[in-house]
Design a protein around this motif. Structure first.
Motif, PDB file in Angstrom:
ATOM      1  N   HIS A 121       0.816  -0.707   0.129  1.00 51.74           N
ATOM      2  CA  HIS A 121      -0.260  -0.172  -0.174  1.00 51.74           C
ATOM      3  C   HIS A 121       0.848   1.224  -0.306  1.00 51.74           C
ATOM      4  O   HIS A 121       0.775   2.798  -0.939  1.00 51.74           O
ATOM      5  CB  HIS A 121      -0.888  -0.217   1.074  1.00 51.74           C
ATOM      6  CG  HIS A 121      -0.177   0.039   2.951  1.00 51.74           C
ATOM      7  ND1 HIS A 121       0.472  -0.988   3.080  1.00 51.74           N
ATOM      8  CD2 HIS A 121      -0.446   1.040   3.143  1.00 51.74           C
ATOM      9  CE1 HIS A 121       0.841  -0.295   4.290  1.00 51.74           C
ATOM     10  NE2 HIS A 121       0.529   0.430   4.753  1.00 51.74           N
ATOM     11  N   CYS A 122       2.419   0.870   0.228  1.00 52.25           N
ATOM     12  CA  CYS A 122       3.399   2.308   0.355  1.00 52.25           C
ATOM     13  C   CYS A 122       3.372   3.054  -1.078  1.00 52.25           C
ATOM     14  O   CYS A 122       4.196   3.770  -1.926  1.00 52.25           O
ATOM     15  CB  CYS A 122       4.412   2.183   1.129  1.00 52.25           C
ATOM     16  SG  CYS A 122       3.845   1.688   2.912  1.00 52.25           S
ATOM     17  N   ILE A 123       2.693   2.186  -2.651  1.00 53.55           N
ATOM     18  CA  ILE A 123       3.217   2.593  -3.375  1.00 53.55           C
ATOM     19  C   ILE A 123       2.245   4.046  -3.636  1.00 53.55           C
ATOM     20  O   ILE A 123       3.837   4.536  -4.008  1.00 53.55           O
ATOM     21  CB  ILE A 123       2.741   0.765  -4.526  1.00 53.55           C
ATOM     22  CG1 ILE A 123       3.284   1.439  -5.717  1.00 53.55           C
ATOM     23  CG2 ILE A 123       1.281   1.472  -4.561  1.00 53.55           C
ATOM     24  CD1 ILE A 123       5.016   1.090  -5.671  1.00 53.55           C
ATOM     25  N   SER A 124       1.618   4.301  -3.049  1.00 56.08           N
ATOM     26  CA  SER A 124       1.138   5.169  -3.430  1.00 56.08           C
ATOM     27  C   SER A 124       2.068   6.350  -3.139  1.00 56.08           C
ATOM     28  O   SER A 124       2.054   7.862  -3.197  1.00 56.08           O
ATOM     29  CB  SER A 124      -0.192   6.089  -2.864  1.00 56.08           C
ATOM     30  OG  SER A 124       0.078   6.012  -1.417  1.00 56.08           O
ATOM     31  N   GLU A 125       2.957   6.533  -2.119  1.00 55.96           N
ATOM     32  CA  GLU A 125       3.782   7.217  -1.569  1.00 55.96           C
ATOM     33  C   GLU A 125       5.285   7.840  -2.916  1.00 55.96           C
ATOM     34  O   GLU A 125       5.962   7.851  -2.348  1.00 55.96           O
ATOM     35  CB  GLU A 125       4.605   7.121   0.034  1.00 55.96           C
ATOM     36  CG  GLU A 125       3.679   6.604   0.454  1.00 55.96           C
ATOM     37  CD  GLU A 125       2.600   7.793   0.639  1.00 55.96           C
ATOM     38  OE1 GLU A 125       3.580   8.910   1.018  1.00 55.96           O
ATOM     39  OE2 GLU A 125       1.215   7.871   0.395  1.00 55.96           O
ATOM     40  N   ILE A 126       5.318   6.672  -3.640  1.00 58.91           N
ATOM     41  CA  ILE A 126       6.691   7.262  -4.729  1.00 58.91           C
ATOM     42  C   ILE A 126       6.309   7.723  -5.954  1.00 58.91           C
ATOM     43  O   ILE A 126       5.247   8.193  -6.215  1.00 58.91           O
ATOM     44  CB  ILE A 126       6.903   5.112  -5.164  1.00 58.91           C
ATOM     45  CG1 ILE A 126       6.151   5.193  -6.804  1.00 58.91           C
ATOM     46  CG2 ILE A 126       7.065   4.121  -4.603  1.00 58.91           C
ATOM     47  CD1 ILE A 126       6.576   4.206  -7.356  1.00 58.91           C
ATOM     48  N   VAL A 127       7.832   8.384  -6.578  1.00 57.28           N
ATOM     49  CA  VAL A 127       7.418   8.291  -7.803  1.00 57.28           C
ATOM     50  C   VAL A 127       8.038   7.926  -8.580  1.00 57.28           C
ATOM     51  O   VAL A 127       8.996   7.128  -8.014  1.00 57.28           O
ATOM     52  CB  VAL A 127       7.858  10.006  -7.273  1.00 57.28           C
ATOM     53  CG1 VAL A 127       8.189  10.029  -8.935  1.00 57.28           C
ATOM     54  CG2 VAL A 127       7.789  11.564  -6.583  1.00 57.28           C
ATOM     55  N   LEU A 128       7.520   7.779  -9.481  1.00 51.79           N
ATOM     56  CA  LEU A 128       7.786   6.834 -10.858  1.00 51.79           C
ATOM     57  C   LEU A 128       8.702   7.367 -12.100  1.00 51.79           C
ATOM     58  O   LEU A 128       7.774   8.415 -12.277  1.00 51.79           O
ATOM     59  CB  LEU A 128       7.052   6.269 -11.180  1.00 51.79           C
ATOM     60  CG  LEU A 128       7.247   4.769 -12.220  1.00 51.79           C
ATOM     61  CD1 LEU A 128       8.371   3.664 -11.188  1.00 51.79           C
ATOM     62  CD2 LEU A 128       5.767   4.111 -12.135  1.00 51.79           C
ATOM     63  N   ALA A 129       9.714   6.945 -12.475  1.00 49.88           N
ATOM     64  CA  ALA A 129      10.399   7.271 -13.819  1.00 49.88           C
ATOM     65  C   ALA A 129      10.673   6.738 -14.570  1.00 49.88           C
ATOM     66  O   ALA A 129      10.698   5.729 -14.345  1.00 49.88           O
ATOM     67  CB  ALA A 129      11.647   8.086 -12.834  1.00 49.88           C
TER      68      ALA A 129
END
Length: 255
Positions: free
Chosen positions: A159-167
């Motif tokens: 669920h922490c995936i929403s806290e990343i930036v994806l490049a």
């Protein structure tokens, strides 16, 4: 569906460049040309310059970032730098899984996922890089490669995936002068957005930035795409005028 996160992120990746004098001159130039940008701005600098750049950027809109970090918290890991260490310098972002680290250091998808986890545990936003090589693109494997790389990060971070930036950084367009067309880049960004939606109800707020030779000339066209929420800037981030131009383009498109 259109991404609802309209605030762009422009992150400069200095790579292995810089000196005390050059850093000071660059940041002086950025401060002279930047007041209150509507987009987020970050400088991902070599760790040896964190103290200097933290001081130079104090009171500005520029956030501090690093280019890598260890999966370990502390211990007998000579040469490595932990998330807690860089957090001491006010670091907000950490690039993980850059194609150069994957290529030169043999970083696996699983290791990159653990580095993202280490950053998140320290309250640092990981900028997680995914992307295909020219050989993979020509073989029609772009979708398979980027989905596999992102899936490992989702699996480890839940669920922490929403806290990343994806490049998204097509390897064939990094430092080569080649750039994905806005349409090519948008197609992959849209694909990644769909994958993120399946993993998180907060997927629309995740910034997906483009990292393949974005420069002053092509930034506006790339940043205008629906799912391109910013840029991870290499060479152009070392030139104040060029970096400011990209920030300006991003600010115009940020809400």
């Amino acid at each position: 569906m259109t991404s609802t996160n309209k605030k762009k992120l422009i992150a400069g990746n200095w790579k292995m460049n810089g000196s005390l004098a050059a850093n000071a001159a660059l940041i002086d130039g950025l401060k002279a040309g930047m007041s209150h940008p509507a987009c987020d701005v970050a400088l991902c600098v070599p760790s040896v310059y964190l103290a200097q750049v933290q001081q130079l950027c104090a009171g500005t809109a520029m956030h501090l970032g690093v280019q890598d970090l260890s999966t370990h918290v502390q211990g007998a890991y000579t040469g490595e730098v932990s998330a807690a260490m860089v957090k001491d310098f006010g670091v907000r972002y950490a690039i993980v899984g850059h194609s150069e680290c994957r290529q030169y250091h043999g970083e696996t998808d699983e290791l990159v996922a653990k580095k993202a986890q280490a950053a998140l545990a320290a309250g640092i936003t990981p900028i997680v890089c995914v992307g295909e090589t020219l050989t993979q693109r020509e073989a029609g494997q772009t979708e398979e490669v980027v989905k596999r790389q992102l899936a490992a990060v989702i699996h480890t971070n839940g669920h922490c995936i929403s806290e990343i930036v994806l490049a998204y950084e097509p390897v064939w367009a990094i430092g080569t002068g080649q750039t994905a067309t806005p349409e090519q880049a948008q197609a992959v960004h849209a694909l990644l957005r769909v994958q993120l939606r399946a993993a998180s109800s907060q997927a629309e707020r995740i910034q997906i930035v483009y990292g393949g030779s974005m420069n002053a000339a092509n930034a506006s066209a790339l940043l205008a795409q629906t799912d391109i929420d910013g840029g991870l800037i290499g060479g152009a981030s070392l030139k104040a005028a060029d970096f400011l131009s990209i920030i300006s383009a991003a600010s115009e498109l940020s809400v």
